[in-house]
Design a protein around this motif. Structure first.
Motif, PDB file in Angstrom:
ATOM      1  N   PRO A  27       0.887  -1.237  -0.077  1.00 36.93           N
ATOM      2  CA  PRO A  27       0.054   0.034  -0.115  1.00 36.93           C
ATOM      3  C   PRO A  27       0.759   1.288  -0.098  1.00 36.93           C
ATOM      4  CG  PRO A  27      -0.848  -1.590   1.672  1.00 36.93           C
ATOM      5  CD  PRO A  27       0.467  -1.930   1.058  1.00 36.93           C
ATOM      6  N   TRP A  63       0.371   2.921   4.957  1.00 33.53           N
ATOM      7  CA  TRP A  63      -0.232   1.983   5.923  1.00 33.53           C
ATOM      8  C   TRP A  63      -1.529   2.657   6.515  1.00 33.53           C
ATOM      9  CZ3 TRP A  63       0.047  -2.878   5.032  1.00 33.53           C
ATOM     10  CH2 TRP A  63       0.979  -3.589   4.405  1.00 33.53           C
ATOM     11  N   PHE A 102      -4.571   2.319   4.593  1.00 32.59           N
ATOM     12  CA  PHE A 102      -4.940   1.078   4.495  1.00 32.59           C
ATOM     13  C   PHE A 102      -5.558   0.639   5.779  1.00 32.59           C
ATOM     14  CE2 PHE A 102      -4.000  -3.024   5.807  1.00 32.59           C
ATOM     15  CZ  PHE A 102      -4.653  -3.887   4.858  1.00 32.59           C
ATOM     16  N   GLN A 129      -9.016   2.382   5.948  1.00 33.32           N
ATOM     17  CA  GLN A 129      -9.921   1.701   4.948  1.00 33.32           C
ATOM     18  C   GLN A 129     -10.583   0.312   5.443  1.00 33.32           C
ATOM     19  OE1 GLN A 129     -10.929   4.372   3.483  1.00 33.32           O
ATOM     20  NE2 GLN A 129     -11.584   2.823   1.810  1.00 33.32           N
ATOM     21  N   GLY A 174      -5.326  -1.636  -4.799  1.00 32.37           N
ATOM     22  CA  GLY A 174      -4.793  -1.738  -3.651  1.00 32.37           C
ATOM     23  C   GLY A 174      -5.707  -1.064  -2.554  1.00 32.37           C
ATOM     24  N   PHE A 175      -6.084   0.311  -3.046  1.00 30.01           N
ATOM     25  CA  PHE A 175      -6.738   1.014  -2.158  1.00 30.01           C
ATOM     26  C   PHE A 175      -8.066   0.386  -1.767  1.00 30.01           C
ATOM     27  CE2 PHE A 175      -9.860   4.450  -1.887  1.00 30.01           C
ATOM     28  CZ  PHE A 175      -9.553   5.041  -0.709  1.00 30.01           C
ATOM     29  N   PRO A 218      -8.087  -3.740   1.352  1.00 28.94           N
ATOM     30  CA  PRO A 218      -9.005  -3.838   2.663  1.00 28.94           C
ATOM     31  C   PRO A 218      -9.844  -4.689   2.716  1.00 28.94           C
ATOM     32  CG  PRO A 218      -8.296  -1.487   1.726  1.00 28.94           C
ATOM     33  CD  PRO A 218      -8.037  -2.360   0.730  1.00 28.94           C
TER      34      PRO A 218
END
Ligand SMILES: Nc1ncnc2c1ncn2[C@@H]1O[C@H](COP(=O)(O)OP(=O)(O)OP(=O)(O)O)[C@@H](O)[C@H]1O
Ligand SMILES: [Mg+2]
Lengths: 248, 251
Positions: free
Chosen positions: A23, A26, A29, A32, A131-132, A136
């Protein structure tokens, strides 16, 4: 058709590679992940709980009515209910229900962000959208779903107890003895593991379908339907594989 | 400076862009104009790498876009601000969070600093007192303006706007044009704007590309455009009363 299948599988793994990149930050992350836990896990507690209580009750009645033979001790009702719950119901059945609830939620959310170019916008900022948006969800679904399984197990037993004490099919003492009979802690681990795996499949497959949705709102609907179908089939396939590997 | 060399792009066998070669200089408002469906958005998406041309190359400075690694692309993208044709604001975030989104990822500013910067950007596009509204609570024109605020949040070196003034009233439209032009000069940005708004073209078009059915038919600036003898372009311009009067008055 076969080519399409292998192409999708390949794209799925490339997608996972994108999801599991480190990420950007962090802090973002974790923030989320907390939001997703609320959306995916906490919001599933009620439905899981209600279903579990009822199934626990039904299992007691069905098992008791099938154990008419006087030689067999009635406490086996409790034992069998416990085993069906922990081995199959609380992981596989709940996962199939979550495939509907969680799967359609994830696929339609990500799918509509795709068709309104929000994912493109993110990508063009230099953010890794997979990733975003997806990591999560996958992490919280995979890590925290065993909690749902444990809760479902407990509530299933409670549902059974309620039926036993309300109807008197067997005595509550017999039921409780049955619950403690031949207890195997590995089964609980096995079930938690299955649940984690299934929720990983549900979240990643639905995210994948949403992420590559195209064709407007129809496409979003299609991707959400397909997520549910594909994850349900894979859940059953992996149920078979994991059971063979872990229990035999 | 962005250079485009001989790009082609098609979908399912239908060619949409044919042999486009041009360049976009820093500190200038470069405009891509053309009728609806002529391929402006497709060209813009090729420029920013959301679509890959079937043939041809795009250069940022002297870096080939197609040869960049993931990390190089990521670094480049942090210097790009984009307004999409449909605004593409994030549904899950409020107006101010939308503008702060790129800052969250790419700056180490404190929350107060981010809010200050976001307010500044929102002020420049005239969106005030709407910080905590969600995108679906905004009018179409406001969404556009918030989209612009988000695009300029990190002072990009490249600014791409897909129809920044469609859906805006003439007054706001001029404000946006002036804003884009000011920012471009102030920060020496390379700005590329897709539009069919005649006002913007004549107001801020330092370099104009006219695309007709996927082909680049004419290039020039806001003064030479009025004396063009490309008749497709003249037809395009004469659909606008103001431009028609100017052109016919000139003859
Ligand atoms: N993803 C796609 N798949 C297939 N065809 C596409 C796709 N995107 C664009 N096209 C086609 O490319 C052509 C150009 O579209 P484009 O969106 O670039 O038009 P435009 O010049 O931006 O028009 P407008 O001013 O209305 O926004 C259209 O004919 C469109 O049908
Ligand atoms: Mg367009």
């Amino acid at each position: 058709m076969i080519k399409d299948f292998f192409e999708s599988v390949g794209r799925y793994f490339l997608f996972l590679k994108q999801v599991f990149r480190k990420p950007e930050k962090w802090g973002i992350f974790w923030k989320q992940a907390v939001l997703e836990t609320d959306k995916l896990i906490l919001s599933s507690i009620i439905i899981t709980g209600v279903i579990s209580v009822f199934i626990g009750g039904v299992l007691v009645i069905q098992t008791a009515s099938n154990l008419e033979n006087p030689i067999i001790d009635k406490m086996y009702v409790g034992y069998m209910v416990r085993e069906s719950l922990v081995l199959e119901f609380c992981s596989t059945m709940i996962a199939l229900i979550l495939a509907g609830k969680m799967g359609s939620n994830i696929a339609s959310e990500i799918g509509s962000m795709r068709i309104t170019e929000q994912i493109d916008a993110m990508e063009m900022m230099g953010v890794n959208p997979a990733g975003f948006l997806v990591l999560p969800k996958v992490v919280s679904a995979t890590v925290l779903s065993p909690v749902l399984m444990l809760m479902s197990f407990a509530l299933g037993l409670v549902g059974g107890y309620a039926v036993v004490s309300a109807t008197g099919i067997i005595t509550t003492a017999q039921y409780l003895t049955g619950l403690k009979f031949c207890y195997n802690g590995f089964y609980v681990f096995y079930s938690c593991f299955k649940m984690s795996l299934f929720c990983f499949l549900i979240s990643s497959i639905s995210a994948f379908n949403g992420y590559y949705a195209k064709g407007g709102s129809l496409g979003v609907g299609y991707s959400s339907t397909r997520s549910i179908i594909v994850s349900s089939i894979l859940i059953l396939m992996f149920d078979l594989i994991v059971t063979q590997l872990m229990l035999y | 400076m962005i250079r485009v060399e001989h790009i082609y792009k098609g979908f399912d066998g239908v060619t949409v862009l044919k042999d486009i070669t041009t360049d976009y200089e820093a500190g200038k408002c470069n405009m891509i104009i053309g009728r609806s469906g002529s391929g402006k958005t497709v060209l813009l998406k090729n420029l920013i790498g959301l679509l890959e041309p079937d043939r041809g190359e795009i250069f940022y400075g002297d870096q080939k876009l197609s040869a960049m690694t993931y990390d190089e692309k990521k670094a480049l993208r942090q210097k790009i601000g984009i307004l999409f044709q449909g605004s593409a604001l994030f549904d899950f975030a409020t107006v101010i969070e939308n503008v702060m989104f790129p800052m969250d990822f790419f700056t180490d500013w404190t929350r107060a600093q981010k809010i200050e910067r976001a307010r500044f950007c929102l002020n420049r596009v005239n969106v005030i007192n709407s910080d905590s509204k969600y995108p679906n609570e905004l009018s179409g024109g406001m969404q556009k303006r918030v989209g612009i605020a988000r695009a300029i949040a990190l002072n990009p070196s490249y600014l791409f706007c897909d129809e920044p003034n469609s859906g805006l009233d003439p007054y706001t439209s001029i404000l946006i044009d002036q804003l884009i032009s000011e920012l471009t000069r102030e920060y020496g940005m390379t700005t590329v704007v897709n539009t069919h708004d005649m006002n913007s073209i004549l107001e801020i078009g330092d370099k104009i590309n006219f695309i007709h059915q996927g082909t680049l038919l004419w290039q020039g600036d806001k003064t030479s455009i009025l004396s063009t003898d490309c008749h497709e372009l003249r037809d395009f311009l004469c659909a606008n009363t103001l431009a028609r009067n100017i052109i016919e008055g000139k003859r």
